[in-house]
Write a protein that holds these residues in place. Structure first.
Motif, PDB file in Angstrom:
ATOM      1  N   SER B 137       0.847  -1.203   0.000  1.00 55.38           N
ATOM      2  CA  SER B 137       0.000   0.000   0.000  1.00 55.38           C
ATOM      3  C   SER B 137       0.877   1.245   0.000  1.00 55.38           C
ATOM      4  CB  SER B 137      -0.864   0.046   1.267  1.00 55.38           C
ATOM      5  OG  SER B 137      -1.773  -1.023   1.287  1.00 55.38           O
ATOM      6  N   SER B 138       0.417   2.266  -0.705  1.00 55.61           N
ATOM      7  CA  SER B 138       1.189   3.519  -0.749  1.00 55.61           C
ATOM      8  C   SER B 138       1.182   4.186   0.611  1.00 55.61           C
ATOM      9  CB  SER B 138       0.569   4.484  -1.755  1.00 55.61           C
ATOM     10  OG  SER B 138       0.474   3.870  -3.005  1.00 55.61           O
ATOM     11  N   LYS B 139       2.230   4.955   0.859  1.00 53.02           N
ATOM     12  CA  LYS B 139       2.287   5.708   2.103  1.00 53.02           C
ATOM     13  C   LYS B 139       1.140   6.727   2.110  1.00 53.02           C
ATOM     14  CE  LYS B 139       5.347   7.963   5.235  1.00 53.02           C
ATOM     15  NZ  LYS B 139       6.570   8.679   5.491  1.00 53.02           N
ATOM     16  N   GLY B 140       0.516   6.853   3.234  1.00 50.36           N
ATOM     17  CA  GLY B 140      -0.534   7.854   3.370  1.00 50.36           C
ATOM     18  C   GLY B 140      -1.924   7.365   3.041  1.00 50.36           C
ATOM     19  N   VAL B 141      -2.035   6.211   2.372  1.00 48.24           N
ATOM     20  CA  VAL B 141      -3.342   5.771   1.903  1.00 48.24           C
ATOM     21  C   VAL B 141      -4.237   5.382   3.091  1.00 48.24           C
ATOM     22  CG1 VAL B 141      -2.785   3.311   1.575  1.00 48.24           C
ATOM     23  CG2 VAL B 141      -4.490   4.386   0.119  1.00 48.24           C
ATOM     24  N   LYS B 142      -5.510   5.738   2.973  1.00 53.02           N
ATOM     25  CA  LYS B 142      -6.449   5.416   4.046  1.00 53.02           C
ATOM     26  C   LYS B 142      -7.109   4.073   3.765  1.00 53.02           C
ATOM     27  CE  LYS B 142      -7.326  10.030   5.642  1.00 53.02           C
ATOM     28  NZ  LYS B 142      -8.108  11.253   5.476  1.00 53.02           N
ATOM     29  N   THR B 143      -6.997   3.164   4.728  1.00 58.00           N
ATOM     30  CA  THR B 143      -7.669   1.861   4.618  1.00 58.00           C
ATOM     31  C   THR B 143      -8.390   1.636   5.939  1.00 58.00           C
ATOM     32  OG1 THR B 143      -5.922   0.519   5.618  1.00 58.00           O
ATOM     33  CG2 THR B 143      -5.692   1.002   3.268  1.00 58.00           C
ATOM     34  N   PHE B 148      -6.322   6.934   9.361  1.00 63.98           N
ATOM     35  CA  PHE B 148      -5.713   8.265   9.333  1.00 63.98           C
ATOM     36  C   PHE B 148      -4.528   8.323   8.393  1.00 63.98           C
ATOM     37  CE2 PHE B 148      -7.522   7.295  13.515  1.00 63.98           C
ATOM     38  CZ  PHE B 148      -8.626   8.142  13.439  1.00 63.98           C
ATOM     39  N   GLY B 149      -4.426   7.335   7.521  1.00 60.12           N
ATOM     40  CA  GLY B 149      -3.336   7.304   6.545  1.00 60.12           C
ATOM     41  C   GLY B 149      -2.263   6.323   6.948  1.00 60.12           C
ATOM     42  N   ASN B 150      -1.764   5.558   5.964  1.00 59.70           N
ATOM     43  CA  ASN B 150      -0.739   4.536   6.206  1.00 59.70           C
ATOM     44  C   ASN B 150       0.608   5.203   6.502  1.00 59.70           C
ATOM     45  OD1 ASN B 150       0.972   2.322   6.088  1.00 59.70           O
ATOM     46  ND2 ASN B 150       0.975   2.272   3.828  1.00 59.70           N
ATOM     47  N   PRO B 151       1.175   4.979   7.668  1.00 60.84           N
ATOM     48  CA  PRO B 151       2.448   5.650   7.991  1.00 60.84           C
ATOM     49  C   PRO B 151       3.687   4.952   7.444  1.00 60.84           C
ATOM     50  CG  PRO B 151       1.605   4.468   9.924  1.00 60.84           C
ATOM     51  CD  PRO B 151       0.657   4.197   8.808  1.00 60.84           C
ATOM     52  N   GLU B 152       3.530   3.813   6.756  1.00 64.20           N
ATOM     53  CA  GLU B 152       4.703   3.030   6.344  1.00 64.20           C
ATOM     54  C   GLU B 152       5.027   3.172   4.867  1.00 64.20           C
ATOM     55  OE1 GLU B 152       4.239  -1.057   7.513  1.00 64.20           O
ATOM     56  OE2 GLU B 152       3.623  -0.513   9.538  1.00 64.20           O
ATOM     57  N   GLU B 153       6.302   3.008   4.554  1.00 60.75           N
ATOM     58  CA  GLU B 153       6.739   2.964   3.157  1.00 60.75           C
ATOM     59  C   GLU B 153       6.386   1.595   2.576  1.00 60.75           C
ATOM     60  OE1 GLU B 153       7.963   5.113   1.137  1.00 60.75           O
ATOM     61  OE2 GLU B 153       8.389   6.756   2.554  1.00 60.75           O
ATOM     62  N   PRO B 154       5.998   1.520   1.314  1.00 65.47           N
ATOM     63  CA  PRO B 154       5.686   0.209   0.737  1.00 65.47           C
ATOM     64  C   PRO B 154       6.935  -0.600   0.381  1.00 65.47           C
ATOM     65  CG  PRO B 154       5.372   1.928  -0.898  1.00 65.47           C
ATOM     66  CD  PRO B 154       5.743   2.628   0.379  1.00 65.47           C
ATOM     67  N   VAL B 155       6.749  -1.895   0.327  1.00 65.95           N
ATOM     68  CA  VAL B 155       7.760  -2.806  -0.214  1.00 65.95           C
ATOM     69  C   VAL B 155       7.808  -2.594  -1.718  1.00 65.95           C
ATOM     70  CG1 VAL B 155       8.053  -5.264  -0.765  1.00 65.95           C
ATOM     71  CG2 VAL B 155       7.520  -4.568   1.570  1.00 65.95           C
ATOM     72  N   ASN B 156       8.990  -2.731  -2.299  1.00 65.95           N
ATOM     73  CA  ASN B 156       9.127  -2.630  -3.745  1.00 65.95           C
ATOM     74  C   ASN B 156       9.468  -4.027  -4.290  1.00 65.95           C
ATOM     75  OD1 ASN B 156      10.161  -2.341  -6.368  1.00 65.95           O
ATOM     76  ND2 ASN B 156      10.934  -0.276  -5.938  1.00 65.95           N
ATOM     77  N   PRO B 157       8.457  -4.782  -4.746  1.00 67.67           N
ATOM     78  CA  PRO B 157       8.711  -6.191  -5.088  1.00 67.67           C
ATOM     79  C   PRO B 157       9.811  -6.423  -6.127  1.00 67.67           C
ATOM     80  CG  PRO B 157       6.365  -5.811  -4.868  1.00 67.67           C
ATOM     81  CD  PRO B 157       7.020  -4.457  -4.821  1.00 67.67           C
ATOM     82  N   PRO B 158       9.800  -5.725  -7.275  1.00 69.11           N
ATOM     83  CA  PRO B 158      10.877  -6.028  -8.233  1.00 69.11           C
ATOM     84  C   PRO B 158      12.256  -5.679  -7.674  1.00 69.11           C
ATOM     85  CG  PRO B 158       9.136  -4.730  -9.277  1.00 69.11           C
ATOM     86  CD  PRO B 158       8.842  -4.744  -7.819  1.00 69.11           C
ATOM     87  N   ALA B 159      12.344  -4.585  -6.915  1.00 70.40           N
ATOM     88  CA  ALA B 159      13.645  -4.215  -6.345  1.00 70.40           C
ATOM     89  C   ALA B 159      14.107  -5.281  -5.353  1.00 70.40           C
ATOM     90  CB  ALA B 159      13.555  -2.850  -5.656  1.00 70.40           C
ATOM     91  N   LEU B 160      13.145  -5.791  -4.608  1.00 72.40           N
ATOM     92  CA  LEU B 160      13.470  -6.841  -3.639  1.00 72.40           C
ATOM     93  C   LEU B 160      13.940  -8.109  -4.369  1.00 72.40           C
ATOM     94  CD1 LEU B 160      13.373  -7.215  -0.607  1.00 72.40           C
ATOM     95  CD2 LEU B 160      11.031  -8.040  -0.832  1.00 72.40           C
ATOM     96  N   ALA B 161      13.258  -8.438  -5.449  1.00 71.67           N
ATOM     97  CA  ALA B 161      13.649  -9.622  -6.230  1.00 71.67           C
ATOM     98  C   ALA B 161      15.057  -9.442  -6.785  1.00 71.67           C
ATOM     99  CB  ALA B 161      12.650  -9.854  -7.360  1.00 71.67           C
ATOM    100  N   LEU B 162      15.327  -8.244  -7.304  1.00 75.06           N
ATOM    101  CA  LEU B 162      16.657  -7.990  -7.876  1.00 75.06           C
ATOM    102  C   LEU B 162      17.737  -8.107  -6.813  1.00 75.06           C
ATOM    103  CD1 LEU B 162      15.869  -4.921 -10.178  1.00 75.06           C
ATOM    104  CD2 LEU B 162      16.710  -7.159 -10.941  1.00 75.06           C
TER     105      LEU B 162
END
Ligand SMILES: Cc1ncc(C[n+]2csc(CCOP(=O)(O)OP(=O)(O)O)c2C)c(N)n1
Ligand code: SF4
Lengths: 567, 288
Positions: B137-143, B148-162
């Motif tokens: 999920s993007s940072k800041g997104v409300k779920t 009040f907004g997602n406080p975390e940075e998202p995982v980057n799957p392709p970067a992680l795979a690389l």
């Protein structure tokens, strides 16, 4: 009864384990029955390590408390184990590294300059334990050639020079006793009994051999004491015995990989201890609901949490029987010794395949890591029963294959990937006969009943508990798993007592216990705090056996303790 | 072989996903890719996670191991080691299963280079549990779990795979079925571990990353002069996250697979090995 009882102690890295094993092999190769017991802390260097060798012309079942010779490679050994030496026993030490403080008057102390002997030959003190080997075996009047052979075998992979030096150091230790000390030789002679060939093996290795004999082709694990040695054994044998051994990233992956391989049609096994087993819990139920055969070894150590990582216990009986959420059928087998570990592993694979369910082999550090002498295992009588695996020919005849077909026995023929007409879903959701998810009441009930319905046939495949000693004896020792070892050793010194040993713990042998156990004359002996077998018997039979002998300090029972409890 | 068609990959169950859900086109692309490669249902094994995406286990024909939440990779790896004759092994997961609870398996599967395709349905939300924040999920997104907004940075799957040494790394989009189909084919054909992260709009719970949102941003690497043979360049592409989102193969490398390193698997598969009549003499030698 003539026996030999030797203990060697020192810091980790002092060669305690290697030397202990060589002493054990010397006894075994002389034709004596051997049981060894090791203690070590969860450290790589330092700490207090001991290796005890108990040898008997008759069967040596467990370790005993009456140490005849103690080899103290450090002061700690004298402090910790000095009191275990019997009256008239011997303590071997080296005064250049061990300061004797309070000497016991009833024990003979022999100062063997082991460090000097090692330095003279090798330049360092690294071979001091080999000097101890020579010295202690000289006390039992063994021929030096036997020691020489053992050193050659033990250091086979090292170069010639190392072997030569070790032999020289051992000879120095040996000759020090035979030529330079005035000790009265012990009146026990490690003489040769001809015609007996044995191997020195632990429960872990026995399980490994059982897995090889069973055609286990995929072994997966994450290191955890006391199950780690199975991983080492399987990895070392992977190429010779044509299997794949995988160390996975954690125990969750371990069990899921094991299931994946089994789904493919390969016999697979995984092993761990309580902590890793806890991580596997959720997935045990997946094996059950998807009816995928699975063999899991759970080698107990002492919990809770990290607990005593290198010590033994039997605190996970009820846990193994109940682990994982939801209700499902499983088999729990608690082999009592190395031979039973071998046999139980072979049986576990057959039961898993035949009934398509998880089988848990519940051992513990005591059985898993205690070397003992057994007759070499034979595969002559090994029968491999893969259960109902459907052939391509049969599949060709079926239009509408139902992997989870409702059958009277609850067992349905199993196809494997690659087979035409056999596709299905091994589903962690409740499912219908094809494996498709369903939440429908009727099918849910039918599937639960199908899976549990295997119990009727399974029960008949579960061997009964074994009775040792006089079947009509007045008193009964009731035990399970590795407590058998000490109970049988104690039995040698007990009159009018029999041992009833339970190995097949689940499904529980209700009828046998009702028929054979009188709660008034029975004592339950087990390595846990809450008398789990006692609880289980009460739950299964309504019978309360009040008398127990329990222990949860990580140490195994000693025959002396059992004898005392029965007097 | 000639009569192989997508019907054979259908089951008696019709998809139960929300109308317009990104899982539908992914399923269609998977079936098409397998048919295009001439692979029959019994020659392939699929492993599934738990999540909306993995309900697909009931809509796809083949040998299926429908594992627990987050655990679709380990069985897939073992299936490949146990039977290297299978023509394809595809492991499916959601972003919650794949990059939350099961992220450890992902990193290790990448570095093992076992020959499977790992397809992640990346909807940046927890669908089946009705809309909580996910590791992508993007940072800041409300779920529902971050009102009040997602406080975390998202995982980057392709970067992680690389960074975990995956030998084939790609990105697809559920709104580009044909492109996705060809990526799945390539991923299956790649000898080694292939990771395909697929943007999969969840029309019910993710009101940010919609089909339209993606359509405005995605572009195809094949239509540029990008070559997927340089890890550094692939790394930069993996971090193109704002205005433009690259689709296609980011990175590809030929390397020996896990199996290639095991002499036990040089010929017949584990599942083909004969059992019984084992001689334990050698294994017992050192215990004498
Ligand atoms: C061990 C465990 N924890 C939690 C759950 C509940 N659960 C089911 S699916 C899911 C997450 C779904 O999100 P995602 O993986 O992104 O898949 P999606 O539904 O979006 O396709 C969760 C938390 C579970 N099944 N198992
Ligand atoms: S909730 Fe989202 S992911 Fe789940 S089926 Fe609906 S649209 Fe698809």
């Amino acid at each position: 009864m003539e026996h030999i009882n030797i203990k060697i102690g020192g810091q980790a890295g002092y060669g305690v384990m290697v030397t202990g094993k060589m002493i054990a092999k010397a006894c075994m190769r002389q034709g004596w029955s051997v049981f060894c017991y090791t203690e070590y802390p969860s450290l790589i260097r330092g700490g207090h390590n001991t290796y005890q060798v108990y040898a008997n012309k008759e069967k040596a079942y467990s370790q005993r408390g009456d140490i005849q010779v103690l080899i103290a490679l450090d002061e700690e050994t004298i402090k910790e184990n000095g009191k275990e030496v019997i009256d008239g026993g011997i303590i071997i030490y080296d005064s250049s590294s061990v300061n004797l403080k309070d000497k016991r008057g009833d024990v003979e102390y022999i100062d063997v300059p082991m460090i000097e002997m090692s330095k003279e030959v090798h330049g360092t003190d690294l071979m001091k334990d080999t000097a101890a080997l020579g010295a202690v075996l000289a006390l039992y009047q063994i021929h030096f050639v036997t020691i020489e052979d053992i050193i050659k075998d033990a250091f086979k992979i090292k170069d010639e020079e190392i072997i030569k030096q070790n032999i020289e150091v051992a000879r120095k230790g040996y000759e020090y006793i035979t030529q330079k000390t005035k000790t009265k030789f012990l009146n026990i002679k490690l003489n040769k009994i001809e015609g007996i060939e044995r191997i020195l093996i632990t429960g872990n290795e026995a399980i490994g051999l059982g897995a090889l004999a069973s055609g286990c082709k995929f072994y997966v694990a994450y290191p955890m004491t006391p199950a780690t040695a199975i991983l080492h054994f399987m990895a070392a044998n992977a190429r010779d015995y044509d299997l794949v051994v995988k160390q996975a990233e954690d125990e969750i992956s371990v069990i899921n990989m094991a299931i994946g391989a089994s789904f493919t049609g390969v016999r697979s096994m995984c092993a761990t201890s309580g902590g890793g087993f806890a991580l596997m819990n959720e997935t045990i139920g997946f094996a059950a609901i998807s009816e995928t055969p699975l063999v899991i070894v759970e080698a107990q150590r002492t919990g809770p949490a990290t607990g005593l990582p290198t010590w033994s216990g039997q605190g996970e009986l009820l846990y193994a029987i109940h682990a994982s959420h939801g209700e499902f059928l499983r088999v729990v087998i608690a082999p009592g010794d190395a031979e039973e570990s071998y046999e139980a592993t072979i049986h576990a694979f057959n039961l898993a395949d035949k009934y398509q369910l998880p089988v848990i082999l519940l051992t513990d550090k005591y059985n898993a890591e205690s070397p003992c002498s057994v007759e070499p295992f034979s595969t002559k009588n090994v029968k491999i029963d893969r259960g109902q695996m459907i052939s391509q020919k049969e599949l060709d005849k079926i239009k509408d294959f139902k992997r989870y077909q409702l059958t009277p026995s609850g067992i349905s023929p199993r196809s494997i990937p690659g087979q035409k007409n056999g596709v299905y879903q091994a589903n962690s959701d409740e499912h219908d006969e094809y494996g498709y998810s369903t939440e429908e009441v009727d099918m849910r009930n039918k599937m639960m009943e199908k899976r549990y319905g295997k119990l009727a046939a399974l029960k008949k495949d579960m061997p009964e508990p074994k009775i040792y000693g006089n079947e009509k004896a007045k008193k009964t020792i009731l035990c399970w798993g590795s407590t058998k070892l000490t109970a049988l050793e104690a039995l040698k010194d007990l009159d009018d007592v029999r041992v009833v040993h339970m190995q097949y713990m689940n499904p529980f042998p209700v009828e046998f216990i009702k028929k054979n156990i009188d709660p008034k004359t029975t004592i339950i002996i087990e390595g846990n705090q809450t008398a789990q077998l006692q609880q289980l018997i009460r739950q299964q039979t309504g019978m309360l056996i009040e008398k127990t002998l329990l222990k949860y300090d990580g140490r195994p029972f000693y025959p002396e303790e059992i004898i005392k409890a029965l007097k | 072989m000639s009569d192989l068609n997508v019907k054979q990959y259908e089951t008696c169950n019709s998809p139960t996903w929300c109308p317009g859900c990104g899982n539908n086109p992914i399923l269609i692309a998977v079936r098409k890719a397998l048919v295009n490669l001439g692979i029959e249902p019994h020659e392939v094994a699929f492993t599934f996670d738990i999540g909306c995406n993995s309900n697909g286990a009931n809509f796809l024909n083949g040998y299926i191991c429908h594992a627990l939440h987050g655990r679709s990779l380990p069985p897939a790896e073992a299936i490949r080691l146990a039977n290297h004759n299978l023509k394809a092994i595809i492991s499916f997961a959601g972003d919650g299963g794949g990059f939350g609870i099961g992220i450890g398996h992902f990193i290790h599967a990448c570095r093992r280079n076992i020959d499977i395709l790992y397809l992640t349905h990346d909807n940046q939300i927890y669908g089946l549990t009705t809309g909580q924040t996910s590791p992508t999920s993007s940072k800041g997104v409300k779920t529902k779990s971050t009102p009040f907004g997602n406080p975390e940075e998202p995982v980057n799957p392709p970067a992680l795979a690389l960074s975990s040494s995956a030998t084939w790394v790609a990105r697809g989009f559920a709104g580009e079925i044909n492109h996705l189909t060809s990526l799945i084919e390539k991923g299956i054909k790649h000898p080694g571990f292939a990771h395909l992260d697929v943007f999969q709009p969840c029309v019910t719970f993710n009101k940010l990353n919609t089909f339209d949102w993606f359509r405005k941003r995605v572009y195809k690497l094949e239509e540029t002069d990008y070559k997927p043979n340089d890890k550094k360049k692939a790394w930069s592409k993996a971090w193109e996250l704002d205005e433009k989102l690259p689709l296609g193969v980011l990175y590809e490398e030929k390397k020996e697979t896990y199996k290639d390193q095991l002499p036990q698997l040089a010929n017949e598969a584990l599942v083909e090995k004969k059992l019984g009549s084992v001689d334990l003499t050698k294994a017992m030698e050192e215990y004498k």
